[in-house]
Design a protein around this motif. Structure first.
Motif, short mmCIF file in Angstrom:
data_model
loop_
_atom_site.label_atom_id
_atom_site.label_comp_id
_atom_site.label_asym_id
_atom_site.label_seq_id
_atom_site.Cartn_x
_atom_site.Cartn_y
_atom_site.Cartn_z
N GLY A 198 0.80 -1.22 0.00
CA GLY A 198 0.00 0.00 0.00
C GLY A 198 0.83 1.27 0.00
N ASP A 199 1.92 1.30 -0.74
CA ASP A 199 2.71 2.53 -0.79
C ASP A 199 1.95 3.61 -1.56
OD1 ASP A 199 4.68 1.11 0.45
OD2 ASP A 199 5.63 0.51 -1.43
N VAL A 200 2.14 4.85 -1.12
CA VAL A 200 1.54 5.95 -1.88
C VAL A 200 2.65 6.77 -2.53
CG1 VAL A 200 -0.58 6.09 -0.55
CG2 VAL A 200 1.41 7.38 0.18
N THR A 201 2.27 7.52 -3.54
CA THR A 201 3.27 8.28 -4.29
C THR A 201 3.91 9.33 -3.40
OG1 THR A 201 1.49 9.72 -5.03
CG2 THR A 201 2.14 7.98 -6.51
N GLN A 202 5.22 9.46 -3.51
CA GLN A 202 5.95 10.44 -2.72
C GLN A 202 6.34 11.64 -3.55
OE1 GLN A 202 6.24 10.16 0.48
NE2 GLN A 202 5.40 8.09 0.58
N LYS A 203 6.70 11.41 -4.80
CA LYS A 203 7.12 12.52 -5.65
C LYS A 203 6.60 12.27 -7.05
CE LYS A 203 11.55 10.18 -5.43
NZ LYS A 203 12.92 10.26 -4.98
N GLY A 204 6.76 13.28 -7.87
CA GLY A 204 6.31 13.12 -9.24
C GLY A 204 4.80 13.11 -9.31
N PRO A 205 4.26 12.51 -10.35
CA PRO A 205 2.81 12.51 -10.48
C PRO A 205 2.14 11.83 -9.30
CG PRO A 205 3.85 11.13 -12.15
CD PRO A 205 4.93 11.84 -11.46
N HIS A 206 1.01 12.37 -8.90
CA HIS A 206 0.34 11.86 -7.70
C HIS A 206 -0.39 10.56 -7.95
CE1 HIS A 206 1.10 15.41 -5.22
NE2 HIS A 206 1.11 16.03 -6.38
N VAL A 207 -0.77 10.31 -9.18
CA VAL A 207 -1.47 9.06 -9.47
C VAL A 207 -0.57 8.22 -10.37
CG1 VAL A 207 -3.79 9.96 -9.22
CG2 VAL A 207 -2.66 10.13 -11.41
N ARG A 208 -0.74 6.93 -10.31
CA ARG A 208 0.07 6.02 -11.12
C ARG A 208 -0.83 5.00 -11.78
NH1 ARG A 208 5.58 6.86 -9.80
NH2 ARG A 208 5.52 8.98 -9.03
N ASP A 209 -0.33 4.53 -12.91
CA ASP A 209 -1.02 3.48 -13.63
C ASP A 209 -1.11 2.22 -12.75
OD1 ASP A 209 -1.32 3.04 -16.94
OD2 ASP A 209 -1.37 1.26 -15.69
N SER A 210 -2.15 1.44 -12.97
CA SER A 210 -2.35 0.27 -12.12
C SER A 210 -1.44 -0.90 -12.48
CB SER A 210 -3.80 -0.20 -12.21
OG SER A 210 -4.66 0.85 -11.88
N ILE A 211 -0.74 -0.81 -13.60
CA ILE A 211 0.08 -1.95 -13.99
C ILE A 211 1.35 -2.00 -13.14
CG2 ILE A 211 1.50 -0.82 -15.75
CD1 ILE A 211 1.08 -3.32 -17.46
N LEU A 217 -0.89 15.47 -12.16
CA LEU A 217 0.40 14.94 -12.60
C LEU A 217 1.56 15.87 -12.28
CD1 LEU A 217 -0.91 13.54 -15.93
CD2 LEU A 217 0.29 12.19 -14.26
N TYR A 254 4.15 7.98 -14.74
CA TYR A 254 2.80 7.44 -14.59
C TYR A 254 2.69 6.05 -15.21
CZ TYR A 254 -2.16 6.69 -15.21
OH TYR A 254 -3.40 6.13 -15.19
N CYS A 295 -3.90 7.72 -4.79
CA CYS A 295 -2.47 8.05 -4.86
C CYS A 295 -1.58 6.85 -4.59
CB CYS A 295 -2.16 9.18 -3.90
SG CYS A 295 -3.13 10.64 -4.23
N GLY A 303 -3.47 3.56 -0.56
CA GLY A 303 -2.50 3.00 0.35
C GLY A 303 -3.00 1.77 1.07
#
Lengths: 389, 447
Positions: A39-52, B308, B423, B367, B333
């Motif tokens: 369950g890590d969440v984004t720390q830097k860069g884009p806030h959302v990430r692709d699910s792959i 983004l 992304y 996120c 999370g």
């Protein structure tokens, strides 16, 4: 789900910094992340990430390979009975085939995984999902009669010298599964080639057959390979469908084609490599047809489509050549890379009768050349940019 | 003038849920406003006020040490209540408690004719004195425009495809005259003013049609000024072009026309966790909690700017100088059971590995990283999305090997920092961040 979570939560302390088994923490992580995406969440860069993630990526390759494995099991069992003169039912063939094939797969996964853990522990990195694919590709390229110790030796060579000494997944330049196979082929040729290795038999006097490529290689100058194959009961349809003795997973071009379509549609594999390879084979085949005379080798006049369905070409171009790590990264390079694999496959088959299976060598050779192709293609591409420095 | 069509092949439109509605609400005056120097890129602030000073709208709060003529003005009249410092004494916030008088620093007004007649230096000086020179940004680093050079061209960006930004239909409404005024100003600053909008943005095409020079088609970030420049530039001289947002053209026009520092901003609040997704007329530097209108703070992330390229803010913070949008997303999370094997009808995917390829509805994104960091497998998914034809996987390796020359040849400075490479990466490599850090380092060493 809760139960599994509790198991991991209760055992985690042993693998943490001061735990007894802290050195094995990559193993624990691999097991845990198999069940739960962390369950890590984004720390830097884009806030959302692709699910792959790489697990999904690699499990799709695995899914594309499974049909060839299942077919390999049936095929091995069927031919084992057939060699003893028994026409077996599907169920019996599958059971018999499972006895033959599953130990090979199990040894490949077990020994390869052992090396993965050793290197992950020593280097303190996570166990990469890439091995899921290597571990299944390797046994599928072997003959069903392969001794299990050779499977272990081959996968060890492939994983350690083909991949881990370069730093692990993503840093190797040769396909690890093919590296392992090449090692076995040159180290133990008697168990990797010839007419007797392709079918598992119980009785000494059982009838075993040569592979289509071996038969083709024996046809003299001016002869017709197609008719030689047909008289040995290898019609084009048989070769395409794959019910003939050969390496475990490589016989069915049809299933490789289905796998290729699946990988291309999902965007996992590059269609450029596959299409380039097919074009390369056909182009070379037609060219040889064109220059063949009455006394040239029988290979020259072979219908090029036979090249696509015999030997390991369909399997190699679908699953081995499209391994992104050892393939070039540019779109143009991928066309060139695929095309040259096709060309080399045919050239090795035609001009080297002692060694008729060209796919393995041509892919390894092009693996080694992939960075060079990329170097020039990138150079051309960068030259087109308006400089910005 | 017939607009030139610019086609951008690469890019990706995130199917993220939470688009703001097209209705506008005018918010009441907040009790505090603030200026956030730490979110103004590259600036080295020198404070000109201290706690307890009373300021008017338009009083200079700090200047840029690198070029002291560039000043940042107070967005409100009242008293400096607090100056907060972050790590290493970075000035993070200058908070002003608003009074009811709302006094302005009065500046000279200019008529349309005077814009034509006034000297270029003088005009630049007026905009600087009015505190809005900072709205003009210079590529490739997106620093504040250098007044010492004449811009090869100024790109005016009317809209923004990134989720989520205010719609031109909202901020441009009944302000087309002001926009014309602003265009006159920009035409004095550079010989080439490029006004562009997305080819699907019918409203903007209609309203500013006479100024429109380019229509951009393609997915996000096709309408980023860096991308438009990349696809239209012919020579290396154009790399130092300037750009400005459509809304900011209105501000500069407002400043020169009315002689007052304009503090109104049109902001949008969006994202699946926003209580009300809408456009707002509010003030520069308004508190986040004031704009977010009571959206839940539990397990949410508030992002200033787009999802983004934005940065996350706390609800007790304020909206930055450049930001005109607030996106509120679920934090995510939660470990996901057998996450990699799910059919994924509601999971976003650039590659077609999830059933969501058949699902055309916007998806609820959070996120989460959705996976762990792995080695680069050279799948070139990043190169497929990069709008400016960088090969992020090779550039990343060049950067990590300290081959900055090679990275620059790959187009390090053309990077628009859109974040798409990070992304899409299945190995969860922070490509965008690696490239961004290298660009910052390049800036520091070369400037």
């Amino acid at each position: 789900m809760r139960i599994i979570k509790n198991i991991f939560d209760s055992q985690r302390k042993h693998f943490e910094k001061n735990g007894r088994l802290r050195k094995l923490s990559p193993l624990f992580d691999a097991a845990e992340t198999f069940f739960f995406i962390p369950g890590d969440v984004t720390q830097k860069g884009p806030h959302v990430r692709d699910s792959i993630d790489l697990k999904r990526f690699m499990s799709f390759v695995l899914a594309a390979i499974i049909p060839t494995l299942l077919w390999g099991i049936y095929n091995a069992g069927y031919h084992s009975f057939l060699a003893s003169g028994v026409e077996a039912t599907i169920i019996k063939s599958i059971i018999r085939g499972s006895y033959i094939v599953l130990p090979i797969v199990a040894v490949s996964y077990g020994v390869g995984f052992f090396w993965e853990i050793v290197f992950a522990v020593k280097r303190r990195h996570a166990i990469s999902e890439g091995f899921l694919v290597t571990g299944i590709l390797f046994p599928l390229t072997l003959p069903p009669t392969i001794p299990l110790w050779q499977v272990a030796a081959g996968i060890s060579f492939g994983v350690v010298l083909g991949k881990e000494i370069f730093g692990g997944t993503g840093r190797n330049f040769l396909n690890p599964a093919l590296t392992g196979r090449a090692f076995l082929f040159f180290a133990y040729p008697s168990k990797m080639s010839g007419d007797t290795v392709w079918t598992v038999v119980d009785k000494i006097d059982a009838l075993t057959g040569a592979t289509p490529l071996a038969i083709s290689g024996l046809v003299g100058a001016g002869g017709k390979i197609e008719s030689a194959l047909t008289s040995a009961k290898y019609s084009f349809t048989t070769l395409f469908e794959g019910l003939y003795p050969g390496s475990i997973g490589e016989t069915s071009a049809l299933l490789c084609m289905i796998g290729a379509v699946f990988l291309v549609v999902t965007g996992i594999a590059s269609y450029r490599i596959i299409a380039g390879g097919i074009i390369g084979v056909l182009a070379t085949g037609f060219f040889l047809n064109f220059i063949s005379g009455s006394n040239s080798l029988a290979w020259f006049s072979l219908n090029p489509f036979y090249h696509l369905v015999t030997g390991g070409f369909a399997f190699g171009i679908t699953f081995m050549a499209t391994d992104p790590v050892s393939a070039p990264g540019m779109d143009t390079s991928r066309w060139i890379y695929g095309f040259l694999i096709g060309v080399l496959t045919v050239l090795v088959r035609v001009f080297n009768p002692a060694y008729v299976e060209g796919t393995m060598l041509s892919i390894l050779f092009m693996n080694a050349l992939a960075p060079v192709i990329d170097h020039f293609v990138i150079g051309i591409r960068l030259g087109k940019r308006v400089p910005n420095v | 003038m017939i607009p030139v069509n610019v086609k951008v092949k690469n890019g990706y439109d995130l199917p993220v849920e939470g688009k703001p509605l097209c209705e506008v609400v005018t918010l009441e005056k907040p009790s505090h406003v603030a200026l956030l120097p730490e979110h103004i890129p590259f600036v080295k602030p020198r404070l000109l006020v201290k706690i307890g000073d009373s300021v008017k709208v338009g009083t200079a709060l700090f200047e840029d040490k690198r070029s002291p003529v560039i000043k940042f003005l107070s967005p409100g009249s009242g008293e400096i209540e607090n100056i907060e410092f972050g790590p290493r004494r970075v000035i993070s916030k200058i908070v002003i408690k608003l009074d009811s008088r709302e006094e302005h620093v009065e500046l000279e007004k200019l008529s349309q004719q005077e814009i034509e007649d006034i000297g270029q230096k003088e005009l630049v000086g007026r905009i600087m004195k009015g505190g809005l020179w900072t709205l003009l940004r210079q590529l490739p680093f997106r620093d504040i425009a250098d007044p010492g050079i004449t811009a090869p061209s100024i790109l005016v960006r009317m809209d923004n495809l990134e989720p989520f930004h205010p719609d031109p239909e909202i901020y441009l409404e009944s302000k087309t005259d002001l926009f014309s005024f602003g265009m006159k100003v920009l035409n004095r600053l550079s010989d080439s003013v490029v006004v562009y909008t997305g080819s699907k943005n019918g409203y903007a095409i209609k309203q500013v049609g006479q100024y429109l020079t380019h229509k951009v088609s393609g997915s996000y970030p096709a309408d980023d000024p860096g991308v438009v420049l990349f696809h239209t530039k012919k020579t290396a001289n154009e790399n130092q072009s300037w750009y400005i947002n459509g809304q900011d053209v209105l501000l500069i026009a407002d400043l020169l026309k009315n002689g007052r520092y304009p503090v109104e901003r049109t902001v949008c609040v969006a994202g699946s966790m926003a209580k009300k997704r809408q456009h707002l007329h509010t003030r520069l530097g308004a508190p986040v909690s004031h704009i977010a209108c009571g959206s839940s703070e539990n397990n949410t992330r508030i992002i200033a700017g787009g999802v983004l390229t934005g940065y996350s803010v706390k609800s007790d913070s304020y909206l930055g100088f450049y930001e005109t949008s607030l996106t509120i997303l679920p934090k995510g999370g939660e470990p996901e059971f057998f996450g990699f094997a799910r059919p994924g009808i509601d999971k976003s995917g650039y590659l077609n590995t999830f059933l969501s390829v058949f699902n055309k509805n916007p998806l609820k994104m959070d996120c989460s990283m959705h996976g762990e960091n792995r080695g680069c497998i050279n799948c070139s998914t990043c190169a497929r999305v990069c709008p400016v034809d960088i090969l992020p996987q090779f550039t990343m390796k060049a950067i990590l090997a300290d081959e900055i020359e090679e990275a620059a040849a790959h187009g390090l400075l053309d990077c628009v920092e859109c974040g798409l490479c990070s992304y899409v990466c299945p190995s969860k490599i922070e490509l965008g961040d690696i490239i961004k850090t290298a660009r910052k380092k390049y800036y520091k060493e070369c400037m």
